[in-house]
Design a protein around this motif. Structure first.
Motif, mmCIF file in Angstrom:
data_model
loop_
_atom_site.group_PDB
_atom_site.id
_atom_site.type_symbol
_atom_site.label_atom_id
_atom_site.label_comp_id
_atom_site.label_asym_id
_atom_site.label_seq_id
_atom_site.Cartn_x
_atom_site.Cartn_y
_atom_site.Cartn_z
ATOM 1 N N MET A 1 1.794 4.469 -11.447
ATOM 2 C CA MET A 1 3.164 3.976 -11.640
ATOM 3 C C MET A 1 3.541 3.007 -10.538
ATOM 4 O O MET A 1 4.129 1.951 -10.798
ATOM 5 C CB MET A 1 4.163 5.134 -11.617
ATOM 6 N N GLY A 2 3.231 3.372 -9.307
ATOM 7 C CA GLY A 2 3.550 2.508 -8.180
ATOM 8 C C GLY A 2 2.860 1.158 -8.298
ATOM 9 O O GLY A 2 3.477 0.115 -8.044
ATOM 10 N N THR B 1 4.793 -5.496 -11.713
ATOM 11 C CA THR B 1 5.995 -5.925 -12.426
ATOM 12 C C THR B 1 6.928 -6.688 -11.502
ATOM 13 O O THR B 1 7.521 -7.704 -11.895
ATOM 14 C CB THR B 1 6.717 -4.711 -13.042
ATOM 15 N N HIS B 2 7.038 -6.237 -10.267
ATOM 16 C CA HIS B 2 7.899 -6.892 -9.286
ATOM 17 C C HIS B 2 7.458 -8.340 -9.081
ATOM 18 O O HIS B 2 8.283 -9.257 -9.070
ATOM 19 C CB HIS B 2 7.873 -6.119 -7.967
ATOM 20 N N VAL B 3 6.155 -8.537 -8.936
ATOM 21 C CA VAL B 3 5.617 -9.894 -8.760
ATOM 22 C C VAL B 3 5.952 -10.753 -9.986
ATOM 23 O O VAL B 3 6.393 -11.902 -9.859
ATOM 24 C CB VAL B 3 4.094 -9.854 -8.508
ATOM 25 N N GLN C 1 15.140 -6.398 -7.427
ATOM 26 C CA GLN C 1 15.598 -5.471 -6.389
ATOM 27 C C GLN C 1 15.477 -4.025 -6.870
ATOM 28 O O GLN C 1 15.015 -3.154 -6.128
ATOM 29 C CB GLN C 1 17.038 -5.780 -5.995
ATOM 30 N N ALA C 2 15.868 -3.769 -8.099
ATOM 31 C CA ALA C 2 15.772 -2.413 -8.656
ATOM 32 C C ALA C 2 14.314 -1.966 -8.745
ATOM 33 O O ALA C 2 13.984 -0.811 -8.437
ATOM 34 C CB ALA C 2 16.439 -2.357 -10.023
ATOM 35 N N ILE C 3 13.436 -2.878 -9.146
ATOM 36 C CA ILE C 3 12.014 -2.550 -9.241
ATOM 37 C C ILE C 3 11.460 -2.258 -7.851
ATOM 38 O O ILE C 3 10.659 -1.336 -7.667
ATOM 39 C CB ILE C 3 11.234 -3.678 -9.935
ATOM 40 N N GLY D 1 9.455 1.828 -3.978
ATOM 41 C CA GLY D 1 9.599 2.647 -2.773
ATOM 42 C C GLY D 1 9.705 4.129 -3.111
ATOM 43 O O GLY D 1 9.099 4.974 -2.441
ATOM 44 N N ALA D 2 10.444 4.442 -4.158
ATOM 45 C CA ALA D 2 10.569 5.838 -4.582
ATOM 46 C C ALA D 2 9.223 6.382 -5.063
ATOM 47 O O ALA D 2 8.881 7.538 -4.791
ATOM 48 C CB ALA D 2 11.624 5.961 -5.680
ATOM 49 N N ALA D 3 8.455 5.553 -5.758
ATOM 50 C CA ALA D 3 7.126 5.974 -6.211
ATOM 51 C C ALA D 3 6.204 6.219 -5.019
ATOM 52 O O ALA D 3 5.426 7.179 -5.005
ATOM 53 C CB ALA D 3 6.524 4.937 -7.154
ATOM 54 N N GLN D 4 6.301 5.377 -4.003
ATOM 55 C CA GLN D 4 5.489 5.572 -2.802
ATOM 56 C C GLN D 4 5.872 6.871 -2.103
ATOM 57 O O GLN D 4 5.003 7.627 -1.664
ATOM 58 C CB GLN D 4 5.636 4.379 -1.862
#
Length: 76
Positions: A18-19, A25-27, A53-55, A60-63
């Motif tokens: 997921m991370g 996806t962020h890129v 920003q949300a992604i 960070g939450a996934a990490q």
């Protein structure tokens, strides 16, 4: 999709994937944002900036979740 039940031992691998997906996806969203800004689609660029920003926050939450699950595995 899965042929067996997902167990707690599967969690680190799933969270890691997921991370990685979120980072990819962020890129992609940042590239879309840059393109929208270059073409004068400012409202779209702004919305994509918020999405990026949300992604980033989700990444960070996934990490954090990955660290928590691997730390738990180490204690077990």
């Amino acid at each position: 999709m899965f042929t067996r039940r997902i167990t707690e031992k599967d969690t680190p691998g799933l969270v890691s994937q997921m991370g990685q997906d979120l980072e990819d996806t962020h890129v992609m969203v940042q590239r879309m944002q840059a393109w929208a800004a270059q073409t004068g689609l400012n409202d779209l660029a702004e919305a994509l900036g918020a999405a990026a920003q949300a992604i980033n926050e989700a990444t960070g939450a996934a990490q954090d979740a990955y660290r928590a699950t691997t730390d738990k595995e180490g204690r077990d």
